[in-house]
Design a protein around this motif. Sequence first.
Motif, PDB file in Angstrom:
ATOM      1  N   UNK A  11       0.812  -1.215   0.000  1.00  0.00           N
ATOM      2  CA  UNK A  11       0.000   0.000   0.000  1.00  0.00           C
ATOM      3  C   UNK A  11       0.848   1.269   0.000  1.00  0.00           C
ATOM      4  N   UNK A  12       2.103   1.156   0.443  1.00  0.00           N
ATOM      5  CA  UNK A  12       2.956   2.349   0.527  1.00  0.00           C
ATOM      6  C   UNK A  12       3.007   3.133  -0.788  1.00  0.00           C
ATOM      7  N   UNK A  13       3.124   2.460  -1.949  1.00  0.00           N
ATOM      8  CA  UNK A  13       3.184   3.223  -3.204  1.00  0.00           C
ATOM      9  C   UNK A  13       1.903   3.977  -3.527  1.00  0.00           C
ATOM     10  N   UNK A  14       0.809   3.655  -2.833  1.00  0.00           N
ATOM     11  CA  UNK A  14      -0.465   4.331  -3.090  1.00  0.00           C
ATOM     12  C   UNK A  14      -0.674   5.526  -2.173  1.00  0.00           C
ATOM     13  N   UNK A  20       3.761   2.361   5.008  1.00  0.00           N
ATOM     14  CA  UNK A  20       2.702   1.429   5.366  1.00  0.00           C
ATOM     15  C   UNK A  20       2.946   0.036   4.814  1.00  0.00           C
ATOM     16  N   UNK A  21       2.433  -0.941   5.524  1.00  0.00           N
ATOM     17  CA  UNK A  21       2.570  -2.331   5.111  1.00  0.00           C
ATOM     18  C   UNK A  21       1.523  -2.725   4.084  1.00  0.00           C
ATOM     19  N   UNK A  22       1.447  -4.030   3.753  1.00  0.00           N
ATOM     20  CA  UNK A  22       0.554  -4.491   2.698  1.00  0.00           C
ATOM     21  C   UNK A  22      -0.887  -4.696   3.172  1.00  0.00           C
ATOM     22  N   UNK A  62       2.819   0.130   9.836  1.00  0.00           N
ATOM     23  CA  UNK A  62       3.843  -0.726   9.220  1.00  0.00           C
ATOM     24  C   UNK A  62       3.366  -2.161   9.018  1.00  0.00           C
ATOM     25  N   UNK A  63       2.405  -2.600   9.836  1.00  0.00           N
ATOM     26  CA  UNK A  63       1.888  -3.965   9.685  1.00  0.00           C
ATOM     27  C   UNK A  63       0.893  -4.062   8.534  1.00  0.00           C
ATOM     28  N   UNK A 318      12.094   6.087   5.922  1.00  0.00           N
ATOM     29  CA  UNK A 318      11.339   6.089   7.169  1.00  0.00           C
ATOM     30  C   UNK A 318      10.350   4.924   7.223  1.00  0.00           C
ATOM     31  N   UNK A 319       9.947   4.579   8.441  1.00  0.00           N
ATOM     32  CA  UNK A 319       8.809   3.695   8.662  1.00  0.00           C
ATOM     33  C   UNK A 319       7.670   4.553   9.213  1.00  0.00           C
TER      34      UNK A 319
END
Length: 353
Positions: A11-14, A20-22, A62-63, A318-319
């Motif tokens: 999801x991070x690329x969105x 963010x995690x998947x 992150x999860x 970063x996280x």
Amino acid sequence: MHVQELQDAPLAPLTTFRLGGPATRLITATTDDEVIAAVREADDSGTPLLLIGGGSNLVIGDKGFEGTALRIATRGIALEGTALELAAGEVWTDAVARTVEAGLAGIECLAGIPGSAGATPIQNVGAYGQEVSSTITEVVAYDRRTRETVVVPNADCAFSYRHSRFKAEPERFVVLRVRFALEDASGLSAPVRYAETARALGVGPGDRVPLAEARETVLELRSGKGMVLDAEDHDTWSAGSFFTNPILTDEEFAVFYARVAERLGEGVNPPAYPAGEGRTKTSAAWLIDKSGFTKGYGTGPARISTKHTLALTNRGAATTEDLLALAREVVAGVHAAFGITLVNEPVTVGVSL
């Protein structure tokens, strides 16, 4: 359903934070019917649902997200006279540009705001003296409670500063289309309401200027603050303004004013703007700066923007936890200095401040 579906999808690329995690599952819907079908399927199966538009107002843990993430990628701009209808997935900045090209006033000072059209009524998006609540006529939404499509007129949207009925009931409505009434002022902008914009344009408050000039000036002002997306500029790896401007009662403002005098000395006047009877709005950016969190603050992978104290940024590695740690530090510092608790503007998913 002929929608795109991915399992264990990043999801991070969105998101504009790129954090963010998947998601367990990601569905991309390109029509209103596909959006409604995906929402109904999730509701029927009791699956948690995360709606994603432009991702410019999301902080995802992150999860990641255990459930279905629905990316609303509907498209459509319809202009008829001064009436504008936007599909929820339409890119907001493109829509603003189209209205300016068409010679219609009302949203030109909202140029450069990242994200999708469907998010604008939820947040009652505003900047540089304009808010969408002043031009939105109605919002077409899917009501998850009644399981039907509804048309919500402006008067029933409960718009206020960065808030609306849709934000107050996030589990109920899915915005599908947004309708606006714009103004044909013979190629001129709406009256310029914001002092900074008026100064940049060299006009007085209330004056009108050519639409394109208003839009370009706002884009320049936003760019100078790192508020226009640029993949090469880490100052724009953010959600724009991370905190809303606090609105204080007269009593709260008096206490705040005393704290300012105590900390910064007599004669220092904090920003103060009327916000309705017995209420005053002050500046979150000013509070952050005067609490010691200046531009570029931080040594880790999440830092305050070098261009604007109100933006928290991902410097590339970063996280989400890095970002939240910085946000919590700022909130605690401002509260310690001035007794005001800042509230985050972006929506948090699976995490909280």
